[in-house]
Design a protein around this motif. Sequence first.
Motif, PDB file in Angstrom:
ATOM      1  N   THR A 316      -9.528 -26.428 -40.452  1.00 20.72           N
ATOM      2  CA  THR A 316      -9.443 -25.146 -41.433  1.00 20.72           C
ATOM      3  C   THR A 316     -10.120 -24.139 -41.352  1.00 20.72           C
ATOM      4  N   PHE A 317      -9.516 -22.746 -41.889  1.00 20.25           N
ATOM      5  CA  PHE A 317     -10.597 -21.682 -41.513  1.00 20.25           C
ATOM      6  C   PHE A 317     -11.804 -22.201 -42.552  1.00 20.25           C
ATOM      7  N   GLN A 318     -13.278 -21.033 -42.658  1.00 19.08           N
ATOM      8  CA  GLN A 318     -13.800 -20.808 -43.846  1.00 19.08           C
ATOM      9  C   GLN A 318     -13.298 -20.679 -45.380  1.00 19.08           C
ATOM     10  N   GLY A 319     -14.234 -20.734 -46.043  1.00 22.42           N
ATOM     11  CA  GLY A 319     -14.007 -19.559 -47.160  1.00 22.42           C
ATOM     12  C   GLY A 319     -13.521 -20.626 -48.556  1.00 22.42           C
ATOM     13  N   SER A 320     -13.745 -20.772 -49.327  1.00 21.66           N
ATOM     14  CA  SER A 320     -13.282 -21.054 -50.761  1.00 21.66           C
ATOM     15  C   SER A 320     -11.960 -21.822 -50.813  1.00 21.66           C
ATOM     16  N   LEU A 321     -11.290 -20.124 -50.705  1.00 23.13           N
ATOM     17  CA  LEU A 321     -10.000 -20.900 -51.069  1.00 23.13           C
ATOM     18  C   LEU A 321      -9.418 -21.930 -49.806  1.00 23.13           C
TER      19      LEU A 321
END
Length: 469
Positions: A316-321
């Motif tokens: 998955t991508f980085q970031g809190s979501l």
Amino acid sequence: PIGSEIIINVFDTLVAWKSPDFKELEGRLAESWTISPSGTDFTFKLRAGVKFHDGTDFNAEAVKFSLERTRDINPFMKASFDPIASIAVTGPLEVKITLKQALPVFMSYLAQPQAAIVSPAAVARFGNTFNVNPVGTGPFRFGSYTPDTNVVLNENPAYFRGAPKLARIIYRIIPDASTRRLELENGGVDLIQQNGQLSAIPAEDVKAFTNHPNIDVLNVPSQIIRQLEFNNNNADSPVKDVRVRRAIAHAIDYDGLINNVFVGTASRVYGPVPTNNWAFDPRIRDLAPKYDPARSRQLLAEAGVQPGSLKLTMYTFQGSLWGSVATFLQANLAAVGIVATVQQTEFPAYRDLHTAGKHEIALDGRQPWYNDPDAHVTIGYYSPLGSSAMTFRMPADAALDKLILDAQAAVDFERRKQLYGQIQQQLIERVPAAFLFSNNLIVFKRKNVKGLVINSAPPLNEYWAVTKE
């Protein structure tokens, strides 16, 4: 998204979606147009007296130059513009575009930010640095760019639709969420756009600003789709078995994800087309997999998968979501005996891994740049494009591929809608992904900012008619 928003405020396209409903196209640099009965010839009469920001004339030659340049340098737009057979300048202010075959979605292609008309003289002058010296015809002129700090746009008083009501737009880059909130509360910034932070969950910001005396929260549905994708063309992967894919889809608590993780800032997606797209088939709501752990375990058993034996890496991508969604899905899968390891990856590496097919499952999404089901369907599910981008890597399927091309080319609107309904039903049967949610488009603005209208596809804001009191 913000880079594309800057484009639509500095440049114009031939046509654009008409505010406030964004359901029909209006002319911008094109004054009028005609389409041949065959659906292959598009003739545009262009506006007279329009100037680029560098003082040079806008004309048919600039249109031909811009569209051919875009096709040559932009891989995304190459797919959109490859159907063009020729672009002919038939007069100083008239251009004729001939397609290889009928393509009703072509007018939507011309409304994308990437189809903006550029100054040929400026491209010749700046060459490879045109991207940081952009010259268009739009309501705002490029002022300056300071990396990691800001982008400044200044008004274009000679704009052909009339001068904008704002003298200047400053896009500030503020990575820290708490700093953004303080700046908005104190009036240091007038707008915070959540579509610029799609890697973060805005629930905390919504809570902070709801009922604030000086701030409005604009919260509207979008056509963005987020899903857990399967690599549908890997013969060595356990997800090649549709029973395993369906088991994963039934293991997910969709309502829990939306209600507990997003807290009112996202909505359910049931299939390959979002519910607010004109082509969405309502029957998909009933056909889509529902949260059913018992059914999931049964399907895994039928596929010969023992509890704990199926181990997958979820990219998955980085970031809190993305981290929050991945963790939630990880727990759902663990509850039915699937071991998922979450691997958050920087975008360039993630894109390379995904396009090379070196994954089994991956959290991903699609953000449409034009208002048509083709934006969701063709690049994602047309098998010849499987390895060309971040797609669902669909295996060759002559019948489905033909259906996709037929829907793309059908001239009759109702016929197109019917074909896209068939495509949605067939894809639901194939389970190319577990379709999860659609981010709402959220803008936090000071109450003295007036006239801002939110567009859902593409999720970009125009500021020509916006005022600040």
